[in-house]
Design a protein around this motif. Sequence first.
Motif, short mmCIF file in Angstrom:
data_model
loop_
_atom_site.label_atom_id
_atom_site.label_comp_id
_atom_site.label_asym_id
_atom_site.label_seq_id
_atom_site.Cartn_x
_atom_site.Cartn_y
_atom_site.Cartn_z
N ASN A 218 0.83 -1.21 0.00
CA ASN A 218 0.00 0.00 0.00
C ASN A 218 0.87 1.27 0.00
OD1 ASN A 218 -2.19 -1.71 0.16
ND2 ASN A 218 -2.65 -1.30 2.29
N ASN A 219 1.94 1.23 0.79
CA ASN A 219 2.83 2.40 0.85
C ASN A 219 3.54 2.63 -0.48
OD1 ASN A 219 2.23 3.04 3.51
ND2 ASN A 219 3.75 1.62 4.33
N LEU A 220 3.90 1.54 -1.16
CA LEU A 220 4.56 1.66 -2.46
C LEU A 220 3.60 2.22 -3.51
CD1 LEU A 220 6.58 -1.67 -2.34
CD2 LEU A 220 7.60 0.61 -2.54
N VAL A 221 2.33 1.83 -3.42
CA VAL A 221 1.32 2.35 -4.37
C VAL A 221 1.22 3.87 -4.22
CG1 VAL A 221 -1.16 2.42 -4.91
CG2 VAL A 221 -0.01 0.23 -4.59
N ALA B 265 -4.65 -5.83 -8.44
CA ALA B 265 -5.32 -5.57 -9.72
C ALA B 265 -5.16 -4.11 -10.13
CB ALA B 265 -6.80 -5.92 -9.62
N LEU B 266 -5.25 -3.21 -9.15
CA LEU B 266 -5.05 -1.78 -9.43
C LEU B 266 -3.66 -1.53 -10.00
CD1 LEU B 266 -6.00 1.20 -9.16
CD2 LEU B 266 -5.02 1.17 -6.85
N CYS B 267 -2.66 -2.20 -9.43
CA CYS B 267 -1.29 -2.05 -9.92
C CYS B 267 -1.15 -2.58 -11.35
CB CYS B 267 -0.31 -2.79 -9.00
SG CYS B 267 -0.24 -2.13 -7.34
N TYR B 268 -1.77 -3.74 -11.60
CA TYR B 268 -1.72 -4.30 -12.95
C TYR B 268 -2.38 -3.36 -13.96
CZ TYR B 268 -0.07 -8.94 -11.41
OH TYR B 268 0.68 -9.98 -10.91
N LEU B 269 -3.47 -2.73 -13.56
CA LEU B 269 -4.12 -1.75 -14.44
C LEU B 269 -3.18 -0.60 -14.76
CD1 LEU B 269 -7.71 -1.50 -12.91
CD2 LEU B 269 -7.19 -2.23 -15.24
N SER B 270 -2.48 -0.11 -13.75
CA SER B 270 -1.55 1.01 -13.94
C SER B 270 -0.43 0.64 -14.90
CB SER B 270 -0.96 1.44 -12.60
OG SER B 270 -1.98 1.86 -11.73
N LEU B 271 -0.05 -0.65 -14.90
CA LEU B 271 1.04 -1.12 -15.77
C LEU B 271 0.52 -1.68 -17.09
CD1 LEU B 271 3.13 -2.88 -12.98
CD2 LEU B 271 3.68 -0.72 -14.09
N GLU C 202 5.01 3.36 -7.08
CA GLU C 202 5.93 2.25 -7.43
C GLU C 202 5.13 0.95 -7.55
OE1 GLU C 202 9.45 2.16 -4.97
OE2 GLU C 202 9.39 4.34 -4.69
N HIS C 203 4.42 0.83 -8.66
CA HIS C 203 3.47 -0.26 -8.81
C HIS C 203 4.12 -1.63 -8.99
CE1 HIS C 203 0.98 3.33 -9.88
NE2 HIS C 203 0.17 2.70 -9.04
N LYS C 204 5.26 -1.69 -9.68
CA LYS C 204 5.93 -2.99 -9.86
C LYS C 204 6.38 -3.56 -8.52
CE LYS C 204 7.62 -2.83 -14.61
NZ LYS C 204 8.82 -2.79 -15.48
N LYS C 205 6.98 -2.71 -7.70
CA LYS C 205 7.42 -3.17 -6.37
C LYS C 205 6.23 -3.53 -5.50
CE LYS C 205 11.80 -0.60 -6.22
NZ LYS C 205 12.55 0.48 -5.54
N ALA C 206 5.16 -2.77 -5.65
CA ALA C 206 3.94 -3.06 -4.87
C ALA C 206 3.39 -4.44 -5.23
CB ALA C 206 2.88 -1.99 -5.12
N ILE C 207 3.43 -4.78 -6.52
CA ILE C 207 2.94 -6.11 -6.96
C ILE C 207 3.72 -7.22 -6.26
CG2 ILE C 207 2.94 -7.71 -8.93
CD1 ILE C 207 2.07 -5.28 -10.66
#
Length: 317
Positions: free
Chosen positions: A211-214, A244-250, A218-223
């Motif tokens: 959550n902090n990385l998002v 899923a939110l991170c995957y959407l961003s990427l 930093e979506h890749k690290k968050a994943i």
Amino acid sequence: MPQKHKQKSWSELKQAGNECFKTGQYGDATGLYSQAIKELEKTGKKNPEDLAILYSNRAASYLKDGNCGECVKDCNMSLELSQFNVKSLLRRAAAYEALERYRLAYVDYKTALQIDCNITAAHEGTNRMTKALTEADGLSWREKLPPIPTVPLSVREKLSQKTTPNAAQPNQTLQQNGTAQTAQTAETKKPAPAISEKNMRKAQAMKEEGNNLVKKGEHKKAIEKYSQSINNNPNEVTTYTNRALCYLSLKQYRDAIRDCEEALKMDGSNVKALYRRAQAHKELKDVKACIDDLNCLLKVEPKNSAALKLLQDVQKK
């Protein structure tokens, strides 16, 4: 000489109360459960589980009669005698909901879901409370919640083996307006595997790091962190919707759909999962699937502005 009426035992009174409840004679049922409680207490035997059931049954009668205050009192007594009794949690949640004490209702519904994540009434109640609290307190509503008790692993394992109850008498589930309908048991869902306390703590820590990385973008690290969290506890819905939110961003839309589907297996009306899957379907040009997801979401939250806007955008195209 004919024998005078023999005093019924507590178990006979309980059975008579159950019969009255089934035929809608809730006042009579309440009286019989009250007599049963007195008779059981007279025996002097320590029967906390039996006494807890009697209080819980009387609570159900009070609830059906609209006496929510007494229902809460009886559920409190039941839960003191038998902590994490699912029926009592659901009945107290329904009473709190009727009394518009939505935070307390939310806590009870979520506690019940820790014991068995397949309780339909608890999922539906959680969704209703989320909507009501969002409307009342805005997006920060979670910050105002009382603490949600952690159900120990040993208790979860013991209770999840029992038949999942609902807020009303067996084979019924109580709806918001107090009417009963046939219980909708979880379709052929397998019970969630038991997770050790140690793994749950690890999972929570990894999720918070994600959550902090998002927040930092930093979506890749968050994943990576969310994936580690899921490895330790695959039963946490929000970890999937966050990933899923991170995957959407990427722009990894198929991965986002996969995570949303995992979340929806656990909570079929999860708003975030439906919305994020709709977003992914839109990007993959699957308009029908996108609209289907948004329509499902709007049945849960008819005034969800983001979903309404996305639906309008998709329909224009």
